[in-house]
Enzyme design. Sequence first.
Site, PDB file in Angstrom:
ATOM      1  N   GLU A 156      26.932  35.031  29.942  1.00  0.00           N
ATOM      2  CA  GLU A 156      27.386  36.381  29.618  1.00  0.00           C
ATOM      3  C   GLU A 156      27.514  37.285  30.841  1.00  0.00           C
ATOM      4  OE1 GLU A 156      28.516  36.996  26.666  1.00  0.00           O
ATOM      5  OE2 GLU A 156      27.792  35.096  25.825  1.00  0.00           O
ATOM      6  N   VAL A 157      27.965  36.724  31.955  1.00  0.00           N
ATOM      7  CA  VAL A 157      28.233  37.557  33.133  1.00  0.00           C
ATOM      8  C   VAL A 157      29.732  37.689  33.397  1.00  0.00           C
ATOM      9  CG1 VAL A 157      26.015  37.140  34.243  1.00  0.00           C
ATOM     10  CG2 VAL A 157      27.933  35.592  34.711  1.00  0.00           C
ATOM     11  N   GLY A 158      30.531  37.131  32.498  1.00  0.00           N
ATOM     12  CA  GLY A 158      31.979  37.292  32.621  1.00  0.00           C
ATOM     13  C   GLY A 158      32.677  36.250  33.463  1.00  0.00           C
ATOM     14  N   THR A 183      34.573  33.866  32.534  1.00  0.00           N
ATOM     15  CA  THR A 183      35.959  33.641  32.104  1.00  0.00           C
ATOM     16  C   THR A 183      36.866  34.776  32.547  1.00  0.00           C
ATOM     17  OG1 THR A 183      35.198  32.340  30.212  1.00  0.00           O
ATOM     18  CG2 THR A 183      37.452  33.165  30.132  1.00  0.00           C
ATOM     19  N   LYS A 217      37.884  23.904  31.942  1.00  0.00           N
ATOM     20  CA  LYS A 217      36.580  24.180  31.334  1.00  0.00           C
ATOM     21  C   LYS A 217      36.074  22.853  30.789  1.00  0.00           C
ATOM     22  CE  LYS A 217      33.485  27.139  29.468  1.00  0.00           C
ATOM     23  NZ  LYS A 217      32.688  28.151  30.204  1.00  0.00           N
ATOM     24  N   SER A 267      30.620  25.218  24.771  1.00  0.00           N
ATOM     25  CA  SER A 267      29.967  25.332  23.474  1.00  0.00           C
ATOM     26  C   SER A 267      30.174  26.751  22.965  1.00  0.00           C
ATOM     27  CB  SER A 267      28.476  24.996  23.576  1.00  0.00           C
ATOM     28  OG  SER A 267      27.839  25.843  24.516  1.00  0.00           O
ATOM     29  N   GLY A 319      27.183  28.667  31.410  1.00  0.00           N
ATOM     30  CA  GLY A 319      25.889  29.259  31.692  1.00  0.00           C
ATOM     31  C   GLY A 319      25.680  29.491  33.176  1.00  0.00           C
ATOM     32  N   TYR A 337      24.077  48.826  44.351  1.00  0.00           N
ATOM     33  CA  TYR A 337      23.988  47.413  43.978  1.00  0.00           C
ATOM     34  C   TYR A 337      24.998  46.586  44.779  1.00  0.00           C
ATOM     35  CZ  TYR A 337      21.334  48.700  39.711  1.00  0.00           C
ATOM     36  OH  TYR A 337      20.406  49.173  38.829  1.00  0.00           O
ATOM     37  N   LEU A 395      36.208  46.463  31.848  1.00  0.00           N
ATOM     38  CA  LEU A 395      37.483  46.464  31.138  1.00  0.00           C
ATOM     39  C   LEU A 395      37.277  46.105  29.681  1.00  0.00           C
ATOM     40  CD1 LEU A 395      39.563  44.445  33.766  1.00  0.00           C
ATOM     41  CD2 LEU A 395      39.689  46.907  33.388  1.00  0.00           C
TER      42      LEU A 395
END
Length: 227
Positions: free
Chosen positions: A13-15, A17, A38, A42, A119, A188, A207
Site C-alpha cells: 500500500e505504498v503505491g 502500481t 506483475k 494476490s 508487498g 521528509y 492524486l
Amino acid sequence: MTSKYFLAGTDTEVGKTVVSCALLQAANRKGYRTAGYKPVASGSEITGEGIRNGDALALQHNSSVSLTYQEVNPLVFVEPTSPHIVSAELNQPIDFSVLSQGLEILTTKADWVLIEGAGGWYTPLSENTTFADWVIQENLPVILTVGIKLGCINHAVLTAKAIQYSGLNLVGWVANEIEPAGKHQAAYLETLKRMIPAPLLGVIPHLSESCDNSKIGEYINIASLVN
C-alpha cells in the site's frame, strides 16, 4: 538489448502500481517499446475472462506493446494476502521458472520492461524463498517506491540497505505522496534524498485518479537510469 527494472516497495500500500504506471508512461514518451510485468499478484477478482488483478490490468493498459493478461500476470490469486500463504492453501507453488519464463517472453516484445513486485522487498513466495531471491537470481537493477508518510524514512533506508546488501544495483527511487502533503512533507523528502544512496526519479503528488491519470509520467525523469 532490453532494459529491465524491478520495482520494489518499502511496504504494501505504498503505491507501487501508481509508480509503475508513471515509469511506463515516462518510458513511452522516450519512445521505448514498454511492457509492464506483475509476475505474482494476490487480491484479485473473478471475471468472465478469468481471475483479474487490478494492478496487472493497469500495467497492461500503460504498456506500449500489446500484451495478453497472462503475459503481464502469469500467477494470480484471488485472496488478498501474502502470496506464499494463498499458494500453499491452494497447493499452487510459486515456481521461479514461471516468473523467469514470463520475463523472457516480454524481452522478445519490448526493449524496456518494468517488473512490479508484491508487498515489500522480502515478501515470501514460499516457506523458503522471497521475492528478493528471484530478483537476485535475475540480477535486476532495482527502483524503490517510497510512500511518503510518517515512518517512511526508516522503512526506506532499511529497504535501500537490504537491496544493496543483496549485491543489486539500486538505480533510483520515486517518492509517492500517498496522502495529502502535511506540515513536514518537504523535510521528509530532503531527508530521504540525503539518506537514500540513489537518484530521485520523481515525486508523484497525492492524486485521486492514480493510474487512470494518463499524465502521471510527467512527474518522472528516467534519464539517469542505467542497467
